[in-house]
Design a protein around this motif. Structure first.
Motif, PDB file in Angstrom:
ATOM      1  N   ARG A  78       0.844  -1.202   0.000  1.00 39.54           N
ATOM      2  CA  ARG A  78       0.000   0.000   0.000  1.00 39.54           C
ATOM      3  C   ARG A  78       0.872   1.242   0.000  1.00 39.54           C
ATOM      4  NH1 ARG A  78      -5.560  -0.229   2.232  1.00 39.54           N
ATOM      5  NH2 ARG A  78      -5.113   1.973   2.373  1.00 39.54           N
ATOM      6  N   PRO A  79       0.659   2.137  -0.976  1.00 37.07           N
ATOM      7  CA  PRO A  79       1.462   3.359  -1.007  1.00 37.07           C
ATOM      8  C   PRO A  79       1.108   4.300   0.143  1.00 37.07           C
ATOM      9  CG  PRO A  79      -0.222   3.408  -2.725  1.00 37.07           C
ATOM     10  CD  PRO A  79      -0.308   2.063  -2.073  1.00 37.07           C
ATOM     11  N   TYR A 109       6.954   3.671   0.231  1.00 33.80           N
ATOM     12  CA  TYR A 109       6.646   2.327   0.717  1.00 33.80           C
ATOM     13  C   TYR A 109       7.647   1.980   1.809  1.00 33.80           C
ATOM     14  CZ  TYR A 109       4.406   2.173  -3.884  1.00 33.80           C
ATOM     15  OH  TYR A 109       3.646   2.457  -4.998  1.00 33.80           O
ATOM     16  N   HIS A 110       7.170   1.338   2.875  1.00 36.37           N
ATOM     17  CA  HIS A 110       8.076   0.904   3.946  1.00 36.37           C
ATOM     18  C   HIS A 110       8.551  -0.507   3.679  1.00 36.37           C
ATOM     19  CE1 HIS A 110       8.118   4.194   6.796  1.00 36.37           C
ATOM     20  NE2 HIS A 110       6.870   4.419   6.454  1.00 36.37           N
ATOM     21  N   GLY A 122      13.497  -3.811   6.366  1.00 38.65           N
ATOM     22  CA  GLY A 122      14.828  -3.551   6.910  1.00 38.65           C
ATOM     23  C   GLY A 122      14.772  -2.390   7.886  1.00 38.65           C
ATOM     24  N   LEU A 123      15.797  -2.253   8.723  1.00 36.59           N
ATOM     25  CA  LEU A 123      15.839  -1.174   9.713  1.00 36.59           C
ATOM     26  C   LEU A 123      15.889   0.171   9.004  1.00 36.59           C
ATOM     27  CD1 LEU A 123      16.042  -0.481  12.727  1.00 36.59           C
ATOM     28  CD2 LEU A 123      18.520  -0.613  12.496  1.00 36.59           C
ATOM     29  N   GLY A 124      14.843   0.982   9.194  1.00 35.69           N
ATOM     30  CA  GLY A 124      14.778   2.300   8.566  1.00 35.69           C
ATOM     31  C   GLY A 124      14.593   2.257   7.059  1.00 35.69           C
ATOM     32  N   GLU A 125      14.185   1.081   6.549  1.00 35.03           N
ATOM     33  CA  GLU A 125      14.081   0.946   5.093  1.00 35.03           C
ATOM     34  C   GLU A 125      12.818   1.604   4.557  1.00 35.03           C
ATOM     35  OE1 GLU A 125      14.815  -2.453   1.716  1.00 35.03           O
ATOM     36  OE2 GLU A 125      13.718  -3.056   3.507  1.00 35.03           O
ATOM     37  N   GLN A 126      13.000   2.417   3.544  1.00 39.39           N
ATOM     38  CA  GLN A 126      11.885   3.100   2.898  1.00 39.39           C
ATOM     39  C   GLN A 126      12.243   3.320   1.435  1.00 39.39           C
ATOM     40  OE1 GLN A 126      11.019   7.024   4.438  1.00 39.39           O
ATOM     41  NE2 GLN A 126       8.872   6.885   3.893  1.00 39.39           N
TER      42      GLN A 126
END
Length: 200
Positions: free
Chosen positions: A44-45, A84-85, A88-92
């Motif tokens: 989901r965006p 999008y999330h 991963g740690l802090g991944e976006q």
């Protein structure tokens, strides 16, 4: 049908920018579909990606802003951006699409390639120190340029890949961020997903 919202088309003396309501609706529709993102990303965006630091020089801003929905305004007819999330740690991942009149997308990508060459680092007083190195990108759209910023964000290890590509008259901008490290193979898959949305 053209919307008369004139964007700041300063400099260059080229075509003025008029947002095209139909083109805007098409880009939003493209970004509302579930893209073929790598495993671990939400489908989901969410709202457009935002730069995680307030200060950056003009060149670095120019490179990063399109992924957040602030692409160059000259001859722009439509733009939309989402994020999008990842798991991963802090991944976006941030994806920005900008459609241009005539051959302007090509000119903007050339200018952004120059900005990548001039953006050496991002430093802030709050402990952000990111160094830029060019990231080789092949076979992404009609042409593409990329960079990796890595170092520390507010004192914490941080990395960010940014890839700017052109698909016909559309500039496709992707950022892929993470604490510690960013997997370039995943960046590549995010870029391919974004390009496939435009090409479909």
């Amino acid at each position: 049908m053209l919307v008369t919202g004139l964007l700041g088309g300063c400099g260059g003396g080229g075509a003025e920018s008029f947002l095209d309501a139909q083109a805007m609706a098409q880009l939003r529709a493209v970004l509302s579909k579930e893209p073929p993102l790598p495993d671990g990303f939400t489908v989901r965006p969410e709202q457009a990606w935002r730069m995680p630091f307030g200060q950056a020089d003009r060149n670095c801003r120019a490179v990063l802003e399109p992924a957040g929905g602030r692409a160059p305004g000259q001859a722009l007819t439509a733009q939309a951006a989402v994020s999008y999330h990842g798991d991963g740690l802090g991944e976006q991942a941030g994806v920005g699409l900008a459609k241009y009149a005539g051959e302007e997308a090509e000119g903007h990508l050339d200018a952004l390639a120059e900005a990548i060459g001039a953006c050496r680092a991002v430093h802030t007083s709050s402990g952000t120190d990111l160094r830029l190195q060019e990231l080789p990108v092949r076979g992404a759209g009609d042409e593409a340029v990329g960079a990796r910023l890595s170092g520390r964000l507010n004192g914490y290890p941080y990395a960010m890949d940014v890839v700017l590509s052109r698909v016909g008259d559309t500039l496709v901008s992707v950022v892929h961020t993470g604490m510690n490290e960013v997997d370039h193979a995943r960046t590549r898959k995010v870029v391919e997903a974004a390009i496939s949305m435009v090409s479909a």
